[in-house]
Design a protein around this motif. Sequence first.
Motif, PDB file in Angstrom:
ATOM      1  N   VAL A  73       0.855  -1.192   0.000  1.00  0.00           N
ATOM      2  CA  VAL A  73       0.000   0.000   0.000  1.00  0.00           C
ATOM      3  C   VAL A  73       0.888   1.238   0.000  1.00  0.00           C
ATOM      4  O   VAL A  73       1.976   1.232   0.581  1.00  0.00           O
ATOM      5  N   ASP A  74       0.419   2.281  -0.672  1.00  0.00           N
ATOM      6  CA  ASP A  74       1.210   3.510  -0.650  1.00  0.00           C
ATOM      7  C   ASP A  74       0.849   4.322   0.586  1.00  0.00           C
ATOM      8  O   ASP A  74       0.041   3.893   1.422  1.00  0.00           O
ATOM      9  N   ASN A  75       1.449   5.497   0.729  1.00  0.00           N
ATOM     10  CA  ASN A  75       1.260   6.270   1.961  1.00  0.00           C
ATOM     11  C   ASN A  75      -0.099   6.957   2.050  1.00  0.00           C
ATOM     12  O   ASN A  75      -0.375   7.657   3.023  1.00  0.00           O
ATOM     13  N   GLN A 127       5.121   7.566   8.654  1.00  0.00           N
ATOM     14  CA  GLN A 127       6.235   7.635   9.605  1.00  0.00           C
ATOM     15  C   GLN A 127       7.246   6.580   9.196  1.00  0.00           C
ATOM     16  O   GLN A 127       7.121   5.405   9.537  1.00  0.00           O
ATOM     17  N   PHE A 128       8.215   6.983   8.433  1.00  0.00           N
ATOM     18  CA  PHE A 128       9.131   6.018   7.826  1.00  0.00           C
ATOM     19  C   PHE A 128      10.257   5.671   8.799  1.00  0.00           C
ATOM     20  O   PHE A 128      11.360   6.204   8.755  1.00  0.00           O
ATOM     21  N   THR A 129       9.926   4.755   9.692  1.00  0.00           N
ATOM     22  CA  THR A 129      10.912   4.238  10.643  1.00  0.00           C
ATOM     23  C   THR A 129      11.066   2.743  10.383  1.00  0.00           C
ATOM     24  O   THR A 129      10.401   2.170   9.530  1.00  0.00           O
ATOM     25  N   ASN A 130      11.943   2.128  11.130  1.00  0.00           N
ATOM     26  CA  ASN A 130      12.139   0.684  10.993  1.00  0.00           C
ATOM     27  C   ASN A 130      11.195  -0.115  11.888  1.00  0.00           C
ATOM     28  O   ASN A 130      11.301  -1.333  11.964  1.00  0.00           O
ATOM     29  N   MET A 131      10.289   0.581  12.535  1.00  0.00           N
ATOM     30  CA  MET A 131       9.415  -0.094  13.490  1.00  0.00           C
ATOM     31  C   MET A 131       8.215  -0.727  12.791  1.00  0.00           C
ATOM     32  O   MET A 131       7.459  -0.060  12.081  1.00  0.00           O
ATOM     33  N   ASN A 149      -1.924  -9.327  10.683  1.00  0.00           N
ATOM     34  CA  ASN A 149      -1.232  -8.462   9.730  1.00  0.00           C
ATOM     35  C   ASN A 149       0.017  -7.878  10.387  1.00  0.00           C
ATOM     36  O   ASN A 149      -0.052  -7.357  11.499  1.00  0.00           O
ATOM     37  N   THR A 150       1.131  -7.966   9.684  1.00  0.00           N
ATOM     38  CA  THR A 150       2.361  -7.320  10.110  1.00  0.00           C
ATOM     39  C   THR A 150       2.705  -6.246   9.104  1.00  0.00           C
ATOM     40  O   THR A 150       2.864  -6.525   7.909  1.00  0.00           O
ATOM     41  N   TYR A 151       2.787  -5.004   9.562  1.00  0.00           N
ATOM     42  CA  TYR A 151       3.015  -3.855   8.691  1.00  0.00           C
ATOM     43  C   TYR A 151       4.484  -3.433   8.785  1.00  0.00           C
ATOM     44  O   TYR A 151       4.985  -3.164   9.873  1.00  0.00           O
ATOM     45  N   SER A 152       5.151  -3.383   7.648  1.00  0.00           N
ATOM     46  CA  SER A 152       6.554  -2.952   7.598  1.00  0.00           C
ATOM     47  C   SER A 152       6.658  -1.718   6.707  1.00  0.00           C
ATOM     48  O   SER A 152       6.352  -1.785   5.509  1.00  0.00           O
ATOM     49  N   ASP A 157      11.800   8.916  -4.041  1.00  0.00           N
ATOM     50  CA  ASP A 157      11.407   9.235  -5.423  1.00  0.00           C
ATOM     51  C   ASP A 157      10.787   8.058  -6.161  1.00  0.00           C
ATOM     52  O   ASP A 157      10.513   8.151  -7.370  1.00  0.00           O
ATOM     53  N   ARG A 158      10.556   6.915  -5.476  1.00  0.00           N
ATOM     54  CA  ARG A 158       9.966   5.779  -6.169  1.00  0.00           C
ATOM     55  C   ARG A 158       8.720   5.239  -5.458  1.00  0.00           C
ATOM     56  O   ARG A 158       7.679   5.067  -6.075  1.00  0.00           O
ATOM     57  N   PHE A 159       8.832   4.988  -4.133  1.00  0.00           N
ATOM     58  CA  PHE A 159       7.681   4.403  -3.428  1.00  0.00           C
ATOM     59  C   PHE A 159       7.756   4.722  -1.942  1.00  0.00           C
ATOM     60  O   PHE A 159       8.815   4.626  -1.327  1.00  0.00           O
ATOM     61  N   ALA A 160       6.608   5.065  -1.378  1.00  0.00           N
ATOM     62  CA  ALA A 160       6.481   5.293   0.061  1.00  0.00           C
ATOM     63  C   ALA A 160       5.178   4.656   0.523  1.00  0.00           C
ATOM     64  O   ALA A 160       4.118   4.886  -0.064  1.00  0.00           O
ATOM     65  N   GLY A 161       5.268   3.845   1.531  1.00  0.00           N
ATOM     66  CA  GLY A 161       4.077   3.163   2.030  1.00  0.00           C
ATOM     67  C   GLY A 161       4.449   2.049   2.976  1.00  0.00           C
ATOM     68  O   GLY A 161       5.304   2.219   3.838  1.00  0.00           O
ATOM     69  N   ALA A 162       3.835   0.888   2.778  1.00  0.00           N
ATOM     70  CA  ALA A 162       4.090  -0.235   3.681  1.00  0.00           C
ATOM     71  C   ALA A 162       3.829  -1.560   2.981  1.00  0.00           C
ATOM     72  O   ALA A 162       3.035  -1.645   2.040  1.00  0.00           O
ATOM     73  N   MET A 163       4.518  -2.565   3.444  1.00  0.00           N
ATOM     74  CA  MET A 163       4.273  -3.942   3.024  1.00  0.00           C
ATOM     75  C   MET A 163       3.516  -4.633   4.157  1.00  0.00           C
ATOM     76  O   MET A 163       3.901  -4.537   5.325  1.00  0.00           O
TER      77      MET A 163
END
Length: 283
Positions: A25-27, A71-75, A90-93, A99-105
């Motif tokens: 998913v994107d941001n 909130q682009f952290t490693n948490m 669900n585990t969200y990373s 410049d290419r992608f911001a969001g979560a897996m």
Amino acid sequence: MNNNSIPTEIVDTILAELNIGLTLVDNTGKIIYFNQLAGELLGWNYNLPDNNILSCHKKETQHKVLEKLNQFTNMEWHRVIRTPHKFIENTYSPINIPDRFAGAMIITKDVTEREQSLERLKKNSETDLLTGLYNRNLFQDIIQSYIRDSKPYGLIMLDVNGLKYINDHFGHEEGDRIIREAAAAIRDSVRDTDFVFRFGGDEFLILTSYQESVLKMIENRIKDKNKLPTRNSPAVLNLSLGYATSCEEKKMEAVLSLADQRMYQDKQAFYLGEGKYFKQSVS
């Protein structure tokens, strides 16, 4: 074929064999990609006009989801969803590729077996196996919350009359039946807001209101269910009880002790009167 790239169908096959759902998913919450299992577990559909994970959340919580997606952290963060037939984790990373992608897996797993096992363990740790009532350990947890909140309460201590006599003359299976009958009678006599515990072998405890009217009401309901033993039918349910409140004593142990004393007074009066048949041998 570029040796450094893996075809999408191979990735999908690997994820399917591992029983893992994958969603990107994107941001803004828009769903960019999902594999077959993620679609089955989470209900994703490319044909939906609004293919966005925000649709799964209440309006008042959607802003929190967006905050996490930006909130682009490693948490990582986790969420277990309970459906009518499954538990889904669900585990969200977070992902941020400038410049290419911001969001979560989102990694999705069916964790029904695990969660049901945990529920069984929790239930077994809190309940008595014979009666299904709460156990003494849970009483300690609940009463501590009453004490922390300075919440007044009443305790009703109960004991099965003549259980030793019933066990000795009719066997422990009959004794267990009487204990289960006692549990059912007590449960049917209290309010939905009360707690009923099996406190010991044939001892029960009710955590209820401190109000005399409520305590008396429960006492009357239980006493109405008592049966009187006779020489020919001694194996019947009969309960003695006593109650005390936190308005009478400051410490919980003292409240419990006072209720116990009053219960034994009730039991003594029973054995001197209508309970005399428990002291006779079966002819």
